[in-house]
Design an enzyme around this catalytic site. Structure first.
Site, PDB file in Angstrom:
ATOM      1  N   GLY A  63     -61.958 -59.204-101.846  1.00  0.00           N
ATOM      2  CA  GLY A  63     -62.390 -60.291-101.063  1.00  0.00           C
ATOM      3  C   GLY A  63     -61.171 -61.190-100.912  1.00  0.00           C
ATOM      4  O   GLY A  63     -60.660 -61.813-102.170  1.00  0.00           O
TER       5      GLY A  63
ATOM      6  N   CYS B  50     -71.870 -62.280 -99.704  1.00  0.00           N
ATOM      7  CA  CYS B  50     -71.880 -63.737-100.164  1.00  0.00           C
ATOM      8  C   CYS B  50     -72.905 -64.519 -99.939  1.00  0.00           C
ATOM      9  O   CYS B  50     -73.854 -64.608 -98.950  1.00  0.00           O
ATOM     10  CB  CYS B  50     -70.601 -64.338 -99.472  1.00  0.00           C
ATOM     11  SG  CYS B  50     -69.017 -63.228 -99.525  1.00  0.00           S
TER      12      CYS B  50
ATOM     13  N   ILE C 257     -72.615 -48.787 -99.250  1.00  0.00           N
ATOM     14  CA  ILE C 257     -73.292 -50.021 -99.579  1.00  0.00           C
ATOM     15  C   ILE C 257     -72.587 -51.017-100.618  1.00  0.00           C
ATOM     16  O   ILE C 257     -71.559 -50.304-100.984  1.00  0.00           O
ATOM     17  CB  ILE C 257     -74.508 -49.555-100.253  1.00  0.00           C
ATOM     18  CG1 ILE C 257     -74.600 -48.804-101.450  1.00  0.00           C
ATOM     19  CG2 ILE C 257     -75.514 -48.809 -99.535  1.00  0.00           C
ATOM     20  CD1 ILE C 257     -75.507 -48.481-102.538  1.00  0.00           C
TER      21      ILE C 257
END
Length: 315
Positions: free
Chosen positions: A59, A143, A204
């Site tokens: 990320g 997030c 997922i």
């Protein structure tokens, strides 16, 4: 049946492993899962990145994130819990260091984007729009949304719709919303993303869990809870991919506990156009290549000319 297929025992015969997501063609369906592979540098001595369908980066935020306090990783039955907290050096260093590294290889670049507000995400997406080598953006909506009491963007359909719609205004690359399993009905979230204009979905993300050290009577993670990944979550992930594939028309990047080629093929049969290998990279750094070769062997064994023909083919 063609003469080529009749001769599947011949190792020279190569099945067509190409697949596509949101108009982006990949040479094969095997990719890395965000947060488990860095940007590929750490695995370069184990894995030929040229052979992967794509590398999904860790990320990236608009500013450096320090992550959570330690300890932040612990083993559990059938997998691991992590509470890394999306530690990353920020978009500036990522653009300067990681993108040039990945551009050396014949693999697609998918950048995972994280943030604490819609504007945070938009800042990163706008910066990445400057880089044509980036093929897709994977948006991490697990997030915590600081403006909504730290509830994740991906846990409320209206919040997911809003952030997806806003990012579509700023993105030049297709956007793929990464869905959280920590919801009552994942198909509701998938429909919200589709309605807002998402180009693809990935699922997922990790499942929230907890571990307590009974001898010390303390939490195993400083954060108390963490995201569970690994083989134990695979049946849940396969079920959710199957449900979402039948609820929306968007292509899916499937993940969650993939350890073998058979696991990967399960996801494809359930409806995934490609798969990401995550926690298994920590156990076996060669996992992605072994899974890729296993998919090819499966295609030979079962006379599959095109891997794309298996997508959603479960009966």
């Amino acid at each position: 049946m063609s003469e080529v297929i009749k001769n599947v025992a011949d190792k020279e015969w190569k099945p067509d492993l190409r697949t596509s997501i949101a108009g982006v063609e990949f040479q094969n369906p095997v990719m890395t899962a965000s947060g488990t592979f860095g940007s590929g540098m750490e695995y370069g001595e184990f894995v030929d990145l040229n052979r992967l369908g794509g590398v999904v980066t860790k990320g990236v935020a608009n500013v450096p994130w320090p992550g959570n306090p330690t300890p932040r990783v612990t083993e559990v039955y059938g997998g691991m819990l992590n509470a890394i907290g999306l530690q990353n050096p920020g978009i500036d260093i990522f653009m300067e260091r990681d993108i040039p590294f990945l551009k050396q290889y014949n693999t697609k670049i998918i950048v995972n984007v994280c943030g604490k507000s819609v504007q945070d995400y938009c800042d990163v997406v706008e910066r990445l729009s400057e880089e044509p080598a980036v093929a897709l953006l994977e948006i991490n909506v697990s997030c915590p949304n600081v403006k909504e009491g730290a509830i994740a963007f991906g846990q409320k359909a209206d919040a997911l719709y809003n952030i997806t719609a806003e990012l579509k205004k700023h993105a030049k690359q297709p956007i793929m919303m990464k869905l959280s399993p920590n919801v009552t009905d994942i198909t509701e979230m998938a429909r919200a993303a589709e309605a807002a204009g998402a180009d693809a979905l990935s699922l997922i993300n990790t499942i929230t869990g907890m571990k307590i050290d009974v001898h010390r009577r303390k939490f195993a993670l400083a954060n108390k809870t963490g995201g569970m990944s690994g083989p134990a979550i695979k049946p849940i992930a396969v079920r959710m991919v199957y449900q979402v594939a039948r609820a929306v028309k968007l292509p899916i990047l499937g993940m969650g506990g993939i350890a073998t080629a058979e696991d990967a093929i399960e996801f494809i049969l359930a409806g995934a156009s490609a798969v990401s290998v995550g926690a298994m990279n920590f156990v076996n750094p060669y996992a992605t290549i072994e899974i890729l070769e296993g998919i090819e062997d499966y295609a030979r064994k079962y006379h599959v000319e095109r891997i794309a023909d298996l997508i959603g083919a479960v009966e």
